[in-house]
Design a protein around this motif. Structure first.
Motif, PDB file in Angstrom:
ATOM      1  N   ASP A  41       0.824  -1.212   0.000  1.00 18.60           N
ATOM      2  CA  ASP A  41       0.000   0.000   0.000  1.00 18.60           C
ATOM      3  C   ASP A  41       0.857   1.262   0.000  1.00 18.60           C
ATOM      4  N   SER A  42       1.958   1.236   0.748  1.00 22.77           N
ATOM      5  CA  SER A  42       2.877   2.384   0.749  1.00 22.77           C
ATOM      6  C   SER A  42       3.454   2.615  -0.637  1.00 22.77           C
ATOM      7  N   LEU A  43       3.767   1.522  -1.332  1.00 19.16           N
ATOM      8  CA  LEU A  43       4.300   1.619  -2.694  1.00 19.16           C
ATOM      9  C   LEU A  43       3.247   2.195  -3.634  1.00 19.16           C
ATOM     10  N   ARG A  44       2.025   1.704  -3.519  1.00 15.71           N
ATOM     11  CA  ARG A  44       0.941   2.156  -4.399  1.00 15.71           C
ATOM     12  C   ARG A  44       0.606   3.621  -4.179  1.00 15.71           C
ATOM     13  N   GLN A  45       0.694   4.088  -2.917  1.00 13.30           N
ATOM     14  CA  GLN A  45       0.341   5.468  -2.590  1.00 13.30           C
ATOM     15  C   GLN A  45       1.480   6.462  -2.808  1.00 13.30           C
ATOM     16  N   ASP A  46       2.613   5.989  -3.291  1.00 18.47           N
ATOM     17  CA  ASP A  46       3.769   6.864  -3.547  1.00 18.47           C
ATOM     18  C   ASP A  46       4.262   7.567  -2.288  1.00 18.47           C
ATOM     19  N   LEU A  47       4.193   6.902  -1.132  1.00 20.24           N
ATOM     20  CA  LEU A  47       4.665   7.520   0.102  1.00 20.24           C
ATOM     21  C   LEU A  47       6.171   7.771   0.065  1.00 20.24           C
ATOM     22  N   CYS A  48       6.881   6.999  -0.754  1.00 23.67           N
ATOM     23  CA  CYS A  48       8.337   7.180  -0.852  1.00 23.67           C
ATOM     24  C   CYS A  48       8.700   8.570  -1.351  1.00 23.67           C
ATOM     25  N   GLU A  49       7.782   9.214  -2.047  1.00 26.78           N
ATOM     26  CA  GLU A  49       8.058  10.526  -2.615  1.00 26.78           C
ATOM     27  C   GLU A  49       8.373  11.559  -1.538  1.00 26.78           C
ATOM     28  N   PHE A  50       7.999  11.279  -0.288  1.00 27.39           N
ATOM     29  CA  PHE A  50       8.229  12.226   0.798  1.00 27.39           C
ATOM     30  C   PHE A  50       9.436  11.845   1.658  1.00 27.39           C
ATOM     31  N   LEU A  51      10.268  10.969   1.122  1.00 23.05           N
ATOM     32  CA  LEU A  51      11.497  10.578   1.797  1.00 23.05           C
ATOM     33  C   LEU A  51      12.702  11.060   0.996  1.00 23.05           C
TER      34      LEU A  51
END
Length: 405
Positions: free
Chosen positions: A70-80
């Motif tokens: 889910d983290s991958l799908r939501q693009d949460l990495c973009e804020f790291l």
């Protein structure tokens, strides 16, 4: 409020610490809570990256951050920050073509990638050219049982090996002989709890922001007004701008400017990050409410004295209590925010117009009339409108207080 994170050291073959895995915690108990992977990652970003920053948590070393499907799908990495983290792709991510494209996008965005609790199948072959680290759980799978897979991976010069859940000297020595370069487990160190303070977020304002972000004709002006209603959210927004994730081309003088700088798509992703991390958080504290009243009060005064400073005067009031909220010196707090020099100086107590406007507001709040007259004299300002401005600021701050979403 108090927030928690655990870090577990990762060692090289010489037993030197080279990185830390950061693990979400929701209290003093040092165990992973019953929470979805995306919520855990979102809270880790909101409570830590957008508060202290990853480098402070890891003493400048790389941070391994768990990323689930889910983290991958939501693009949460973009804020790291890509330079500070290694994305640890959890074993729950299936090796589909869609996930391959997402992971390839992260690779081309200069993220270093790791596979966690690796179980080999041919479906993973395309992914292996993208990852730089593979972790094997030696408690779940003995070192003897994974030796054929380890030998196969060792032939790929781009991949390093990490043995996790190492609990004995014998396991450490055997893993070294097999070619593992990095190690993690209770034999070396248990996860260490880190506790620090963060600002509570107003759930109602979060929902109103989410409502606006869902609109096809989302209004940045409206979003800026809503972010201004909550000191915590405004602080997180500015910390994001200054977190090392995005290059800063100019100083930020208003919340609207910060949102425009991010752009609509990133704003929507940021709102989704907030929702995922704080959908069940409580009401703002009295300190945050007071800072919101101050922001409008300062803005109204500035509109009379120097209209060009109205935006920065609003920001001065909004962030004037951050030292009390975070229990940190004001200078330490504002140095992490992308403020113009004039706003920065006002908050740390260096005299300028913004500083004197804030002093008028503080004096009015405390009922110190001699102090108020003295503060007004520096700006040659008459205090006759202050009662109306103060009442208007309170009404403005209470605008959403009783609204039910």
């Amino acid at each position: 409020m108090k927030v928690f994170v655990a870090r577990q050291a990762i060692f090289n073959r010489k037993k030197q610490v080279v990185a830390y895995e950061l693990l979400f915690r929701d209290g003093v108990k040092n165990s992973f809570p019953n929470i979805a992977d995306d919520a855990a990652t979102a809270k880790l970003i909101m409570n830590n990256q957008l508060n202290l920053g990853m480098r402070n948590l890891t003493s400048g070393k790389k941070a391994l951050i768990n990323i689930g499907p889910d983290s991958l799908r939501q693009d949460l990495c973009e804020f790291l920050p890509a330079n500070d983290v290694i994305l640890e792709l959890l074993e729950t991510i299936p090796p589909t073509k869609q996930n391959y494209e997402r992971i390839r996008g992260l690779f081309h965005s200069n993220f270093r990638l790791a596979l966690d609790d690796f179980q080999y199948s041919k479906d993973w072959d395309p992914f292996l050219k993208l990852v730089r680290l593979i972790k094997f759980d030696v408690m779940e799978n003995s070192l003897d049982s994974i030796e054929p897979v380890v030998d196969m991976i060792k032939a790929r010069k781009n991949i390093k090996l990490l043995a996790e859940k190492v609990e004995t000297e014998e396991e450490f020595e055997q893993a070294k002989k097999m070619g593992f370069q990095f190690f993690q487990g209770y034999f070396f160190a248990k996860p260490k709890m880190i506790e620090h303070k963060d600002i509570s977020i107003n759930y109602v304002i979060v929902m109103l922001i989410y409502e606006e972000a869902l609109k096809s004709n989302m209004s940045i002006t409206r979003l800026a007004e809503l972010f201004a209603q909550d000191t915590a959210l405004a602080y997180k927004l500015l910390r994001l701008i200054n977190s090392g994730v995005f290059p800063i081309k100019s100083r930020i003088e208003s919340l609207k400017q910060a949102l425009v700088y991010l752009g609509n798509e990133r704003v929507k992703k940021f709102v989704n990050l907030i929702m995922t991390a704080h959908v069940a958080e409580g009401k703002p504290t009295e300190l945050t409410r007071l800072s919101i009243v101050r922001s409008r009060f300062c803005e109204l005064i500035a509109q009379q004295i120097s209209p060009g400073l109205a935006n920065m005067s609003f920001m001065t009031g909004l962030f004037s209590l951050l030292d009390a909220i975070l229990d940190k010196p004001m200078e330490q707090v504002v140095n992490k925010l992308p403020f113009p020099e004039q706003l920065h100086d006002a908050l740390i107590g260096k005299p300028n117009t913004l500083y004197y406007i804030l002093n008028i507001v503080k004096a009015y709040e405390s009922g110190s009339w001699w102090t108020l007259q003295d503060a007004c004299s520096y700006l040659n300002y008459k205090d006759e409108n202050l009662p109306d401005f103060h009442a208007a600021a309170i009404n403005w701050a209470d605008m959403y207080k009783n609204r039910v979403y």
